[in-house]
Design an enzyme around this catalytic site. Structure first.
Site, PDB file in Angstrom:
ATOM      1  N   ALA A  63      39.633 -72.749 -26.664  1.00 54.87           N
ATOM      2  CA  ALA A  63      40.636 -72.759 -27.720  1.00 54.87           C
ATOM      3  C   ALA A  63      40.060 -72.086 -28.954  1.00 54.87           C
ATOM      4  O   ALA A  63      38.841 -72.017 -29.129  1.00 54.87           O
ATOM      5  CB  ALA A  63      41.054 -74.188 -28.069  1.00 54.87           C
ATOM      6  N   LEU A  64      40.942 -71.607 -29.791  1.00 58.33           N
ATOM      7  CA  LEU A  64      40.551 -71.178 -31.118  1.00 58.33           C
ATOM      8  C   LEU A  64      40.630 -72.410 -32.003  1.00 58.33           C
ATOM      9  O   LEU A  64      41.713 -72.975 -32.199  1.00 58.33           O
ATOM     10  CB  LEU A  64      41.505 -70.089 -31.611  1.00 58.33           C
ATOM     11  CG  LEU A  64      41.166 -69.451 -32.949  1.00 58.33           C
ATOM     12  CD1 LEU A  64      39.805 -68.768 -32.890  1.00 58.33           C
ATOM     13  CD2 LEU A  64      42.245 -68.449 -33.328  1.00 58.33           C
ATOM     14  N   TYR A  99      46.863 -74.292 -36.464  1.00 57.81           N
ATOM     15  CA  TYR A  99      46.019 -74.782 -35.380  1.00 57.81           C
ATOM     16  C   TYR A  99      46.615 -76.051 -34.780  1.00 57.81           C
ATOM     17  O   TYR A  99      46.775 -76.171 -33.561  1.00 57.81           O
ATOM     18  CB  TYR A  99      44.603 -75.054 -35.884  1.00 57.81           C
ATOM     19  CG  TYR A  99      43.767 -75.858 -34.911  1.00 57.81           C
ATOM     20  CD1 TYR A  99      43.349 -75.303 -33.704  1.00 57.81           C
ATOM     21  CD2 TYR A  99      43.416 -77.179 -35.196  1.00 57.81           C
ATOM     22  CE1 TYR A  99      42.593 -76.037 -32.796  1.00 57.81           C
ATOM     23  CE2 TYR A  99      42.659 -77.917 -34.301  1.00 57.81           C
ATOM     24  CZ  TYR A  99      42.253 -77.342 -33.106  1.00 57.81           C
ATOM     25  OH  TYR A  99      41.517 -78.082 -32.211  1.00 57.81           O
TER      26      TYR A  99
END
Length: 306
Positions: free
Chosen positions: A79-80, A145
């Site tokens: 994931a970022l 996010y």
């Protein structure tokens, strides 16, 4: 619960295996006798037994990589994760669409996994609820996010009848190897370098800080119980303020620095206490040992000063 002998030999596909959490996850699984297959970009280095190369944003390549992995179990960590990342689109292309591509590839695979663990984030809860948050707390994501992670959870729901899925919501955790752009490593690095000044945001908010070694242990043990499609908090249920963390580091190093509040780091209307309730986790995996934060900080300071 599945014993080590039953877990030994299982093929476990790990995405994000070269990342901060992934490196500890690979070590945890290999210690249990698992055959770990790391999925990542070409040239990424891990201590896994095998590597398959594919970008989560490339559905065709992902189908081929998943098929070749023949995974009995899957842990999706890729994931970022840095909230301050500048390209908003990347949160959605990697965290949301990348996860969707992975689930689609797993559904198409000849070997169907026994369990798929997806790592979401406690960031989905946002900053509007306070106190001890359980899995029934209404999410209120406050940045892209967190929105991408909550959207990922909803997408995963489309596969709950087709794949055995568990979704984890880890709260803050840290350890050796975490990048200094994150809060606790930033504090530790300032003490390790004997910096005179440290700039932080709100000093007196209390947050749940865990240890990466305990987190990967929880993930592994969740793999060993039947998947029910549940969301599970991974957290300590204990809070520490930034002031307390600074004081712990000062006590352990003997170094004292000036702490300045930088208005740019202060979040308006930030709730004072935000912790996780881990009752569901403990019901599933039983007793779970998490090192006290003082011990985690000592480990990090020792590594940073070597």
């Amino acid at each position: 619960m599945v014993s080590r002998s039953e877990l030994a030999g299982k093929r476990v596909l790990v995405t994000g295996a070269s990342g901060f959490t992934g490196r500890y996850m690979v070590a945890e699984l290999r210690a249990q006798g698992c055959h770990v297959v790391a999925l990542g970009g070409a040239g990424s280095h891990t201590d896994a037994n095998e590597h398959v190369a594919a970008d989560l944003r490339d559905p065709a390549a992902l189908v081929g990589a998943v098929e070749s992995a023949h995974a009995d179990m899957v842990i999706h960590l890729a994931a970022l994760a840095f909230v301050g990342h500048g390209r908003v689109d990347d949160f959605y292309s990697v965290n949301l669409l990348g996860t969707r591509n992975l689930l689609s590839a797993l559904e198409q695979a000849e070997v169907q996994p026994e369990h798929v663990l997806l790592a979401s984030s406690a960031n989905v809860y946002g900053n509007t609820s306070s106190g001890l948050l359980d899995e029934n707390t209404v999410p209120s994501p406050a940045n892209d996010y967190a929105v991408s992670k909550l959207a990922m959870e909803h997408v995963a729901g489309l596969w709950r009848d087709r794949l055995p899925i568990t979704i984890t919501r880890p709260f803050n955790y840290t350890g050796v190897g975490q990048a200094e752009q994150f809060l606790v490593p930033k504090i530790v690095s300032h003490f390790a370098r004997c910096e005179p000044v440290l700039e932080l945001g709100n000093l007196d908010v209390s947050r749940d800080f865990g240890d990466v070694r305990a987190v990967v242990s929880a993930y592994r043990r969740l793999l060993q119980v039947p998947a029910t499609g549940e969301v599970v908090n991974v957290c300590t249920g204990k809070g520490h303020t930034l002031t307390q963390i600074v004081e712990m580091c000062a006590s352990q190093t003997g170094h004292h620095l000036e702490v300045r509040v930088n208005p740019a780091f202060v979040r308006p209307n930030e709730v004072r206490v935000l912790l996780g309730n881990n009752e569901r986790l403990l019901e599933l995996i039983g007793e779970w040992e998490v090192p006290p934060l003082e011990r985690t900080l000592a480990w990090m300071l020792d590594a940073a000063t070597r």
